[in-house]
Design a protein around this motif. Structure first.
Motif, PDB file in Angstrom:
ATOM      1  N   SER A  47      12.577-116.794  56.293  1.00 12.57           N
ATOM      2  CA  SER A  47      12.105-116.967  55.127  1.00 12.57           C
ATOM      3  C   SER A  47      10.706-117.205  55.289  1.00 12.57           C
ATOM      4  CB  SER A  47      12.558-118.115  54.199  1.00 12.57           C
ATOM      5  OG  SER A  47      12.162-119.395  54.860  1.00 12.57           O
ATOM      6  N   GLY A  48       9.916-116.930  54.304  1.00 15.09           N
ATOM      7  CA  GLY A  48       8.467-117.279  54.281  1.00 15.09           C
ATOM      8  C   GLY A  48       8.006-118.715  53.786  1.00 15.09           C
ATOM      9  N   LEU A  49       9.062-119.371  53.543  1.00 14.25           N
ATOM     10  CA  LEU A  49       8.684-121.033  53.310  1.00 14.25           C
ATOM     11  C   LEU A  49       7.442-121.833  53.805  1.00 14.25           C
ATOM     12  CD1 LEU A  49      12.100-122.252  52.429  1.00 14.25           C
ATOM     13  CD2 LEU A  49      10.837-121.163  50.816  1.00 14.25           C
ATOM     14  N   SER A  50       7.338-121.278  55.050  1.00 13.25           N
ATOM     15  CA  SER A  50       6.232-121.924  55.936  1.00 13.25           C
ATOM     16  C   SER A  50       4.704-121.471  55.030  1.00 13.25           C
ATOM     17  CB  SER A  50       6.167-121.328  57.334  1.00 13.25           C
ATOM     18  OG  SER A  50       5.910-120.202  57.404  1.00 13.25           O
ATOM     19  N   ASN A  51       4.758-120.558  54.406  1.00 10.26           N
ATOM     20  CA  ASN A  51       3.466-119.983  53.776  1.00 10.26           C
ATOM     21  C   ASN A  51       3.140-120.958  52.670  1.00 10.26           C
ATOM     22  OD1 ASN A  51       3.427-117.844  55.424  1.00 10.26           O
ATOM     23  ND2 ASN A  51       4.577-116.582  54.061  1.00 10.26           N
ATOM     24  N   PHE A  52       4.201-121.869  52.209  1.00 16.31           N
ATOM     25  CA  PHE A  52       4.045-122.762  51.248  1.00 16.31           C
ATOM     26  C   PHE A  52       3.397-124.103  51.411  1.00 16.31           C
ATOM     27  CE2 PHE A  52       6.393-119.423  49.440  1.00 16.31           C
ATOM     28  CZ  PHE A  52       6.096-119.045  48.384  1.00 16.31           C
ATOM     29  N   VAL A  53       3.530-124.336  52.841  1.00 14.65           N
ATOM     30  CA  VAL A  53       2.998-125.535  53.226  1.00 14.65           C
ATOM     31  C   VAL A  53       1.476-125.637  53.095  1.00 14.65           C
ATOM     32  CG1 VAL A  53       2.538-127.080  55.407  1.00 14.65           C
ATOM     33  CG2 VAL A  53       4.672-125.793  55.234  1.00 14.65           C
ATOM     34  N   PHE A  54       1.037-126.797  52.308  1.00 11.77           N
ATOM     35  CA  PHE A  54      -0.226-127.200  52.026  1.00 11.77           C
ATOM     36  C   PHE A  54      -0.669-126.594  50.772  1.00 11.77           C
ATOM     37  CE2 PHE A  54      -0.651-127.464  56.763  1.00 11.77           C
ATOM     38  CZ  PHE A  54      -0.603-128.875  56.802  1.00 11.77           C
ATOM     39  N   GLU A  55       0.378-125.854  50.191  1.00  9.05           N
ATOM     40  CA  GLU A  55       0.070-125.306  48.717  1.00  9.05           C
ATOM     41  C   GLU A  55      -0.082-126.303  47.546  1.00  9.05           C
ATOM     42  OE1 GLU A  55      -0.344-122.139  47.220  1.00  9.05           O
ATOM     43  OE2 GLU A  55      -0.804-121.359  49.323  1.00  9.05           O
ATOM     44  N   ASP A  56      -0.927-126.179  46.527  1.00 10.69           N
ATOM     45  CA  ASP A  56      -0.775-126.842  45.570  1.00 10.69           C
ATOM     46  C   ASP A  56       0.555-126.789  44.905  1.00 10.69           C
ATOM     47  OD1 ASP A  56      -3.366-127.956  45.834  1.00 10.69           O
ATOM     48  OD2 ASP A  56      -4.287-126.369  44.285  1.00 10.69           O
ATOM     49  N   VAL A  57       1.036-127.741  44.260  1.00  6.91           N
ATOM     50  CA  VAL A  57       2.500-127.822  43.356  1.00  6.91           C
ATOM     51  C   VAL A  57       2.185-127.276  42.038  1.00  6.91           C
ATOM     52  CG1 VAL A  57       4.612-128.830  42.845  1.00  6.91           C
ATOM     53  CG2 VAL A  57       3.114-129.423  44.875  1.00  6.91           C
ATOM     54  N   SER A  58       1.775-126.005  41.727  1.00  2.00           N
ATOM     55  CA  SER A  58       1.408-125.298  40.767  1.00  2.00           C
ATOM     56  C   SER A  58       2.368-124.799  40.063  1.00  2.00           C
ATOM     57  CB  SER A  58       0.000-124.547  40.571  1.00  2.00           C
ATOM     58  OG  SER A  58       0.536-123.236  41.497  1.00  2.00           O
ATOM     59  N   GLU A  59       2.390-124.276  38.940  1.00  4.40           N
ATOM     60  CA  GLU A  59       3.583-123.588  38.205  1.00  4.40           C
ATOM     61  C   GLU A  59       3.914-122.097  38.910  1.00  4.40           C
ATOM     62  OE1 GLU A  59       6.681-123.180  35.825  1.00  4.40           O
ATOM     63  OE2 GLU A  59       5.470-124.988  35.847  1.00  4.40           O
ATOM     64  N   SER A  60       2.667-121.537  39.019  1.00  3.73           N
ATOM     65  CA  SER A  60       2.641-120.283  39.689  1.00  3.73           C
ATOM     66  C   SER A  60       3.169-120.401  41.343  1.00  3.73           C
ATOM     67  CB  SER A  60       1.416-119.455  39.789  1.00  3.73           C
ATOM     68  OG  SER A  60       0.341-120.140  40.593  1.00  3.73           O
ATOM     69  N   ALA A  61       2.862-121.293  41.863  1.00  5.21           N
ATOM     70  CA  ALA A  61       3.454-121.428  43.248  1.00  5.21           C
ATOM     71  C   ALA A  61       4.952-121.748  43.287  1.00  5.21           C
ATOM     72  CB  ALA A  61       2.719-122.692  44.030  1.00  5.21           C
ATOM     73  N   LEU A  62       5.506-122.512  42.221  1.00  5.70           N
ATOM     74  CA  LEU A  62       6.772-122.844  42.121  1.00  5.70           C
ATOM     75  C   LEU A  62       7.490-121.663  41.903  1.00  5.70           C
ATOM     76  CD1 LEU A  62       6.644-126.228  40.342  1.00  5.70           C
ATOM     77  CD2 LEU A  62       7.332-125.711  42.926  1.00  5.70           C
TER      78      LEU A  62
END
Length: 133
Positions: free
Chosen positions: A55-70
């Motif tokens: 998966s590409g879940l590691s790309n979400f590390v340090f992301e803001d928990v915004s609606e678009s990111a979710l």
């Protein structure tokens, strides 16, 4: 009920109780849950002989928990499970953000096992920051 069609394989993480008995084996729904966890925890290209798994879940590390990111995170989880876990039908992905300020986002998966029509769920912890030991 015989769940042999769900497979039998090494438990994860691999454990050896004795040199003569080989690795501990799992089967049925336990094996399915472990396969889901492995697919989500594996980075794309990490496995030499199955480089497309992961998966590409590691790309979400340090992301803001915004609606678009979710929404993007939900799409990534859905694509991984659709492509690499044919034994299930993914019914729902939701998020528990109660620990988000501690750096953890809990991904709640609800799925149906195709052959048995048994509904199951699991919580996959996703850490938003690098973990240190």
């Amino acid at each position: 009920m015989n769940n042999s069609f769900l497979g039998r394989g090494w438990g994860f993480p691999p454990k050896f109780t004795s040199p003569d008995s080989g690795p501990d084996m799992e089967d049925g729904e336990t094996l399915v849950k472990q396969a889901i966890s492995i697919a989500l925890n594996t980075l794309k290209g990490e496995r030499p002989y199955w480089s497309e798994l992961g998966s590409g879940l590691s790309n979400f590390v340090f992301e803001d928990v915004s609606e678009s990111a979710l929404v993007t995170l939900k799409q990534e989880v859905s694509a991984v499970l659709l492509n690499y876990e044919p034994r299930i039908i993914l019914e729902d992905i939701s998020f528990d953000m109660s620990d988000v300020y501690e750096g953890a986002l809990l991904i709640e998966l609800t799925y149906l096992i195709r052959k048995t029509n048994s509904r199951s769920n699991m919580v996959f912890p996703f850490y938003l920051a690098e973990q240190s030991v």
